[in-house]
Design a protein around this motif. Sequence first.
Motif, mmCIF file in Angstrom:
data_model
loop_
_atom_site.group_PDB
_atom_site.id
_atom_site.type_symbol
_atom_site.label_atom_id
_atom_site.label_comp_id
_atom_site.label_asym_id
_atom_site.label_seq_id
_atom_site.Cartn_x
_atom_site.Cartn_y
_atom_site.Cartn_z
ATOM 1 N N ARG A 3 -4.888 11.025 -14.577
ATOM 2 C CA ARG A 3 -5.412 10.021 -13.649
ATOM 3 C C ARG A 3 -4.440 9.853 -12.480
ATOM 4 N NH1 ARG A 3 -5.605 5.552 -18.179
ATOM 5 N NH2 ARG A 3 -3.580 6.586 -18.434
ATOM 6 N N GLN A 46 -3.913 -0.989 -11.971
ATOM 7 C CA GLN A 46 -4.646 0.230 -12.305
ATOM 8 C C GLN A 46 -3.875 1.083 -13.315
ATOM 9 O OE1 GLN A 46 -7.827 1.448 -11.049
ATOM 10 N NE2 GLN A 46 -7.421 2.719 -12.848
ATOM 11 N N GLU A 47 -4.545 1.549 -14.337
ATOM 12 C CA GLU A 47 -3.928 2.489 -15.269
ATOM 13 C C GLU A 47 -4.007 3.892 -14.663
ATOM 14 O OE1 GLU A 47 -2.310 1.891 -18.069
ATOM 15 O OE2 GLU A 47 -2.582 -0.257 -17.640
ATOM 16 N N TYR A 48 -2.881 4.570 -14.622
ATOM 17 C CA TYR A 48 -2.846 5.898 -14.017
ATOM 18 C C TYR A 48 -1.698 6.703 -14.622
ATOM 19 C CZ TYR A 48 1.129 4.191 -11.285
ATOM 20 O OH TYR A 48 2.343 3.684 -10.907
ATOM 21 N N ASP A 49 -1.691 7.991 -14.342
ATOM 22 C CA ASP A 49 -0.653 8.879 -14.857
ATOM 23 C C ASP A 49 0.291 9.366 -13.761
ATOM 24 O OD1 ASP A 49 -1.732 9.059 -17.626
ATOM 25 O OD2 ASP A 49 -3.424 9.996 -16.589
ATOM 26 N N ARG A 74 6.995 -0.090 -12.203
ATOM 27 C CA ARG A 74 6.432 0.808 -13.220
ATOM 28 C C ARG A 74 7.432 1.935 -13.497
ATOM 29 N NH1 ARG A 74 0.721 0.460 -13.614
ATOM 30 N NH2 ARG A 74 0.945 2.004 -15.271
ATOM 31 N N ALA A 77 6.253 5.343 -14.723
ATOM 32 C CA ALA A 77 5.212 6.038 -13.971
ATOM 33 C C ALA A 77 5.763 7.310 -13.335
ATOM 34 C CB ALA A 77 4.654 5.121 -12.886
#
Length: 221
Positions: A3, A46-49, A74, A77
């Motif tokens: 993501r 937002q959840e993301y990679d 984060r 992240a």
Amino acid sequence: MVRVVIADGHFVIREGLKFILSKISDIQVVGEAATRASALQLILKQEYDVLLMDLQIPGAGGEFELLKDVRQQRPRAAVLVFSALPEKYYGIRALRSGAAGYLTKDCCSEDLVRAIRKVGAGGRYVSPALAEIMVQRLGDSHMQPHESLSTRELEVFLALASGKSSSEIARAMSLSIKTISTYRARILEKMNLKSSAELMQYAMRNELIEDSLPVSSSRAA
């Protein structure tokens, strides 16, 4: 599925990235931001990679400010820098500041996808050219004068070397002319140079300004 959140001030760049990545089955763009403020809001909710970000995003207050913010907010992240700034003197600084990878905007789409997958899986990505620079520096104990500058000093140095006046730089960075003059004096001392003309000669001799860009807007030193 990797993501991705895109943080870039240019609409065309964001649209182009989304178009390229929409064709990749294991990568999904889950958000985008055009400014530092909107990027920070997005990464908190937002959840993301992977955060794919431009160093010169509007409102950043300096090339590495948003990167520092993300590392604070984060810390786990993965940040992949996607920048028009030459990697030969910004790439290593970005990695040292916490980025998981560095790509220039003239890269091919295959390298972009490869880099996103690599950092999304917890790895690090550097181009072959940047890897060669890093290897050379490991084997070279002699540091070039400009490598002793801080990130902000390097920014002022490149602006001076590009022929900009102290007042122009002050306006672009939202600083006082006195502050820029202080930076200039510090830079000259660190690099053992005597004038802006010598700064320009040094930059041209070391090919530091062939691809340089206008100074980004900054707030404070």
